[in-house]
Design an enzyme around this catalytic site. Structure first.
Site, PDB file in Angstrom:
ATOM      1  CG  ASP A   1      -5.296   0.511   6.053  1.00 31.86           C
ATOM      2  OD1 ASP A   1      -6.137   1.298   6.511  1.00 31.86           O
ATOM      3  OD2 ASP A   1      -5.010   0.439   4.844  1.00 31.86           O
TER       4      ASP A   1
ATOM      5  CG  ASP B   1      -5.093  -5.192   2.693  1.00 32.57           C
ATOM      6  OD1 ASP B   1      -5.835  -6.193   2.758  1.00 32.57           O
ATOM      7  OD2 ASP B   1      -5.285  -4.178   3.387  1.00 32.57           O
TER       8      ASP B   1
ATOM      9  NE  ARG C   1      -5.465   0.191   1.898  1.00 34.65           N
ATOM     10  CZ  ARG C   1      -6.792   0.369   1.933  1.00 34.65           C
ATOM     11  NH1 ARG C   1      -7.584  -0.364   1.179  1.00 34.65           N
ATOM     12  NH2 ARG C   1      -7.320   1.264   2.737  1.00 34.65           N
TER      13      ARG C   1
END
Length: 242
Positions: free
Chosen positions: A42, A84, A175
């Site tokens: 990410d 996140d 996450r």
């Protein structure tokens, strides 16, 4: 055009870039479109992104399946839609977590467990990526998958903020793991930082930044560098048979 480059390069991805951004830069540097990475990071994440070039793109699926190691930081007390710190806060509380309670919970996650894929991910449902549903506020049943947590080590914990080192199987979302750890503690948590430190035998110490690569400070790895297999010399007759 340089279409003859074949091998693997271990990139240290910068925070703020997508994995696709990295590939686009490498397309131009190596002047080839035959290139692929072996596991999305990410934009919030940095670290090891293993990239295959030329004929080595045939190894993408194999390397993607390797176990991965991360160092992650997270804060208790809130949860976001993206899980996140780039997302919007959806849940909050004021629970204070005890160190011993956290260590015990982390240890409980070692082994196999069923993990729900985050809505902000590229996993496809009915031909569409989950984040496309999320952006349009369309509800969809999130898929679950069995993942393996090989090891979790608590590196630091202070003021409800934790730092862990974790080794996991393919397909594990860190996450989501952090969300699930918090839920086991009857609270919420959100990932604030993520570094991929290893993928199989590829490590952060052996990786190169895009700046390194632009300045020709890198090494292209070959089969003999990455697989511990014996090398067999073939004579003409055996070569023909192979």
């Amino acid at each position: 055009m340089n279409n003859d480059i074949n091998g693997i390069i271990v990139v240290n991805k910068d925070k703020g870039m997508t994995s696709r951004d990295v590939i686009n830069v490498l397309n131009k540097i190596f002047q080839t479109k035959k290139i692929g990475h072996t596991g999305t990071l990410d934009p919030i994440a940095s670290g090891v992104l293993v990239v295959c070039l030329g004929k080595y793109t045939k190894l993408v699926d194999l390397i993607t399946a390797y176990d991965k190691e991360y160092i992650a930081q997270f804060s208790f007390g809130y949860e976001t839609d993206t899980l996140d710190s780039t997302g919007n806060i959806t849940k909050q509380d004021n629970k204070v977590i005890a160190y011993d309670e956290l260590v015990k919970t982390l240890n409980n996650f070692i082994g196999d467990y069923e993990q729900t894929v985050p809505i902000y991910s590229a996993v496809k449902i009915k031909g569409k990526k989950l984040y496309q549903y999320a952006r349009k506020n369309i509800e969809v049943e999130l898929p679950k998958r069995t993942v393996t947590i090989n090891n979790i080590e608590l590196l630091a914990f202070k003021n409800n903020q934790a730092k862990i080192k974790v080794s996991v199987s393919k397909g594990t979302y860190i996450r989501s793991l952090i969300r699930d750890i918090a839920h086991e503690l009857n609270t919420y948590a959100t990932m604030t930082s993520l570094i991929r430190t290893k993928q199989g035998n590829f490590s952060l110490e052996d990786s190169y930044t895009l700046e390194d690569i632009k300045n020709k400070r890198y090494q292209i790895l070959k089969v003999t560098d990455i697989f511990d297999y014996p090398v067999i010399e073939l004579d003409d007759e055996l070569y023909f048979k192979v």
